[in-house]
Scaffold this motif. Structure first.
Motif, short mmCIF file in Angstrom:
data_model
loop_
_atom_site.label_atom_id
_atom_site.label_comp_id
_atom_site.label_asym_id
_atom_site.label_seq_id
_atom_site.Cartn_x
_atom_site.Cartn_y
_atom_site.Cartn_z
N VAL A 155 59.96 -1.24 3.39
CA VAL A 155 60.02 -0.28 4.51
C VAL A 155 61.39 0.37 4.56
O VAL A 155 61.50 1.59 4.70
N ASN A 169 61.63 3.00 1.80
CA ASN A 169 60.71 4.13 1.82
C ASN A 169 60.60 4.86 3.16
O ASN A 169 59.99 5.92 3.22
N LEU A 170 61.17 4.30 4.20
CA LEU A 170 61.07 4.93 5.52
C LEU A 170 61.82 6.25 5.52
O LEU A 170 63.01 6.29 5.22
N PRO A 189 58.69 8.24 12.26
CA PRO A 189 58.79 7.29 11.15
C PRO A 189 57.54 6.42 10.99
O PRO A 189 57.12 6.14 9.87
N LEU A 242 55.42 6.47 7.59
CA LEU A 242 55.32 5.24 6.83
C LEU A 242 53.87 4.80 6.65
O LEU A 242 53.48 4.30 5.60
N THR A 243 53.04 5.01 7.66
CA THR A 243 51.64 4.59 7.59
C THR A 243 50.86 5.39 6.55
O THR A 243 49.88 4.90 6.02
N PHE A 265 51.58 5.83 3.64
CA PHE A 265 51.65 5.12 2.36
C PHE A 265 50.48 4.17 2.16
O PHE A 265 50.34 3.57 1.10
#
Length: 198
Positions: free
Chosen positions: A14, A17-18, A84, A88-89, A91
């Motif tokens: 996280v 990649n965030l 964010p 992020l979700t 992905f």
């Protein structure tokens, strides 16, 4: 020594990649809306904004094949979702999961339309007759598109419920930990209501 386990690895992933506010600010597609997307209210972690962000990320991640993060950021504005969390979700859909998800979309769409499902024999016959494009458009395209729509709505609802429940459990855990620390501090002779902060 590095921590082992699933949660520390997930947390490290996280952190890597965030998307950051700077990455949104420098994105050429989001520049016209940059000042609105960077509003602090869209970046705060609250009990309402996180579940909205997760639901939005599930919806755009499934329904929008490309540009999911910019789409999530733009849609976060009217929904007041956490940017964010939404980014992020998305992905959730990645090169590893996409083939399996497309099979799921096709099955869900075919079931919703009342189709028995296309068998390998039907696909082989379509290929032999030179009707691949027709088969893809008529027999696969509509059920898959309908399945994507259904899964995006269900995924958003499920993401919202799970993240809202997770948020409540996390806050409950923090309050219980704080209560135990306060009790231990008072038992050690400290003043009531004061907790030592290290």
């Amino acid at each position: 020594m590095a921590e082992r386990g699933l949660f520390p690895r997930f947390r490290a992933w996280v952190d890597r990649n965030l998307p950051t506010r700077e990455s949104f600010e420098s994105n050429r597609w989001l520049k016209p809306l940059g000042h609105r997307i960077l509003h602090p209210a869209l970046w705060r972690m609250t009990r309402r904004s996180i579940p909205r962000g997760v639901a939005l990320g599930m919806f755009t991640g499934i329904l929008i094949p490309m540009g999911q993060i910019p789409a999530s950021a733009v849609l976060a504005l009217p929904l007041r979702a956490n940017v964010p969390a939404a980014a992020l979700t998305t992905f959730f859909t990645n090169p590893l999961t996409t083939p399996l998800l497309f099979i799921l979309y096709y099955k869900v769409g075919g079931w919703s339309l009342g189709l028995g499902g296309t068998t390998a024999a039907v696909a082989k016959t379509a290929a032999a007759n030179g009707g691949w494009l027709h088969w893809l458009a008529a027999d696969v395209g509509l059920p898959t598109a309908l399945g994507m729509l259904i899964c995006s709505i269900l995924g958003a609802a499920l993401g919202y419920l799970i993240s809202a429940l997770g948020w409540r459990l996390w806050i409950g855990h923090k309050w219980n930990k704080r209560r135990r620390e306060r009790g231990a501090h008072e038992a050690a002779g400290g003043e009531p209501g004061q907790i030592r902060v290290d």
